[in-house]
Design a protein around this motif. Structure first.
Motif, PDB file in Angstrom:
ATOM      1  N   GLY A  61       0.815  -1.197   0.000  1.00 54.94           N
ATOM      2  CA  GLY A  61       0.000   0.000   0.000  1.00 54.94           C
ATOM      3  C   GLY A  61       0.850   1.248   0.000  1.00 54.94           C
ATOM      4  N   SER A  62       0.329   2.287  -0.626  1.00 50.57           N
ATOM      5  CA  SER A  62       0.971   3.600  -0.573  1.00 50.57           C
ATOM      6  C   SER A  62       0.466   4.289   0.683  1.00 50.57           C
ATOM      7  N   VAL A  63       1.346   4.440   1.661  1.00 50.51           N
ATOM      8  CA  VAL A  63       0.942   4.935   2.976  1.00 50.51           C
ATOM      9  C   VAL A  63       1.886   6.031   3.439  1.00 50.51           C
ATOM     10  N   ASP A  64       1.329   7.103   3.960  1.00 42.68           N
ATOM     11  CA  ASP A  64       2.106   8.126   4.647  1.00 42.68           C
ATOM     12  C   ASP A  64       2.244   7.666   6.090  1.00 42.68           C
ATOM     13  N   ILE A  65       3.425   7.219   6.456  1.00 41.13           N
ATOM     14  CA  ILE A  65       3.636   6.618   7.768  1.00 41.13           C
ATOM     15  C   ILE A  65       3.446   7.624   8.897  1.00 41.13           C
ATOM     16  N   LYS A  76      -3.817  -3.239   9.723  1.00 38.38           N
ATOM     17  CA  LYS A  76      -4.946  -4.119  10.062  1.00 38.38           C
ATOM     18  C   LYS A  76      -5.456  -4.826   8.810  1.00 38.38           C
ATOM     19  N   ALA A  77      -5.622  -4.076   7.733  1.00 41.02           N
ATOM     20  CA  ALA A  77      -6.115  -4.671   6.481  1.00 41.02           C
ATOM     21  C   ALA A  77      -5.121  -5.679   5.915  1.00 41.02           C
ATOM     22  N   PHE A 119       3.384  -0.881  15.740  1.00 39.37           N
ATOM     23  CA  PHE A 119       3.311  -1.952  16.739  1.00 39.37           C
ATOM     24  C   PHE A 119       1.933  -1.992  17.388  1.00 39.37           C
ATOM     25  N   ASP A 120       1.355  -0.827  17.626  1.00 37.22           N
ATOM     26  CA  ASP A 120       0.024  -0.774  18.219  1.00 37.22           C
ATOM     27  C   ASP A 120      -0.987  -1.511  17.344  1.00 37.22           C
ATOM     28  N   ALA A 121      -0.898  -1.299  16.029  1.00 39.07           N
ATOM     29  CA  ALA A 121      -1.831  -1.945  15.106  1.00 39.07           C
ATOM     30  C   ALA A 121      -1.538  -3.427  14.923  1.00 39.07           C
ATOM     31  N   ALA A 122      -0.260  -3.783  14.928  1.00 39.70           N
ATOM     32  CA  ALA A 122       0.125  -5.169  14.658  1.00 39.70           C
ATOM     33  C   ALA A 122       0.098  -6.050  15.895  1.00 39.70           C
TER      34      ALA A 122
END
Length: 256
Positions: A61-65, A76-77, A119-122
């Motif tokens: 995905g193209s994501v702005d970290i 999550k996705a 880390f919070d999401a994973a």
């Protein structure tokens, strides 16, 4: 050597070039499925296509970290698409130089908050994997600059904070087999990377900086990836809270 990674699911922040891409390629070669993100959509698409050609499941995905909500949503996705997360690699970095407030902000928001939000999401996925399989891993790419201070700047202290955070997370999650380690590279050279740009635009400075390497050269991204992937693998199942320095002995500190 079989790193026991076949069928594992890995998330990589900053996975389309340099160290991150080498990590993705190495994980895929070991049979792990890979999800990666980066800023440029075209580079993500190309990387995913090339990884899929290795016979593993790949997504990106193209994501702005620095956008915490967007990063968390993507992780999550991606975790749901892969069917779980066994490995999280935080490799993205702003590389902002200087001691001005803007440099501090850029490094903190991308390097530190990116790792925190990732880390919070994973962590629900990693916790589930650790409890099911006895092992899961979070690896953060930091820098030997965390331990070297020739002058005041934001880059080194920000990287040092990641090492400190990793140690705390390692102790906090050791009981369930969720391991957290860091890798601190020295100078890493690849086309389009920071040291390639320095060599192109400031050749004398590059020559001076490179001359400090006792091995007479910079590291390749693959040499850093090898260390990161080993730490992420079940073969490192009793290694947690470690900071692995891969700097070709450029630092003269003794690591007890």
């Amino acid at each position: 050597m079989d790193l026991k990674l076949k069928g594992k699911n890995a998330i990589i922040l900053g996975g389309t070039r340099g160290i991150g891409r080498s990590i993705a390629d190495t994980l895929a070669a070991e049979g792990a499925n890979v999800a990666l993100c980066a800023r440029h959509a075209d580079q993500v698409t190309e990387a995913v296509s090339e990884l899929e050609a290795l016979g593993i499941k790949a997504t990106g995905g193209s994501v702005d970290i620095t956008d915490g909500a967007a990063l968390k949503a993507w992780i999550k996705a991606a975790g749901e698409e892969l069917g779980g997360i066994d490995i999280l690699i935080s490799n993205a970095g702003a590389m902002a130089q200087g001691n001005d407030p803007d440099a501090w902000k850029k490094n903190f928001e991308l390097d530190v908050l990116g790792a925190v939000n990732a880390f919070d999401a994973a962590s629900p996925f990693l916790t589930k994997a650790a409890k099911a399989n006895g092992d899961a891993a979070f690896v953060i790419i930091t820098s030997i600059s965390a331990a070297i201070a020739d002058s005041a700047g934001s880059y080194g202290p920000v990287k040092a904070s990641l090492i400190h955070m990793a140690k705390g997370l390692a102790r906090q999650h050791a009981g369930i087999g969720l391991r957290v380690n860091t890798v601190s590279p020295g100078m890493v050279y690849f086309e389009g990377g920071i040291w390639h740009m320095v060599e192109t635009n400031q050749p004398e400075f590059f020559k001076q900086a490179n001359s400090r390497n006792p091995m007479g050269r910079c590291a390749t991204p693959q040499e850093i990836a090898n260390a990161a992937v080993f730490l992420a693998s079940p073969l490192s199942s009793y290694t947690t809270g470690a900071n692995l320095i891969v700097d070709g002995a450029v630092s003269n500190r003794v690591n007890f």
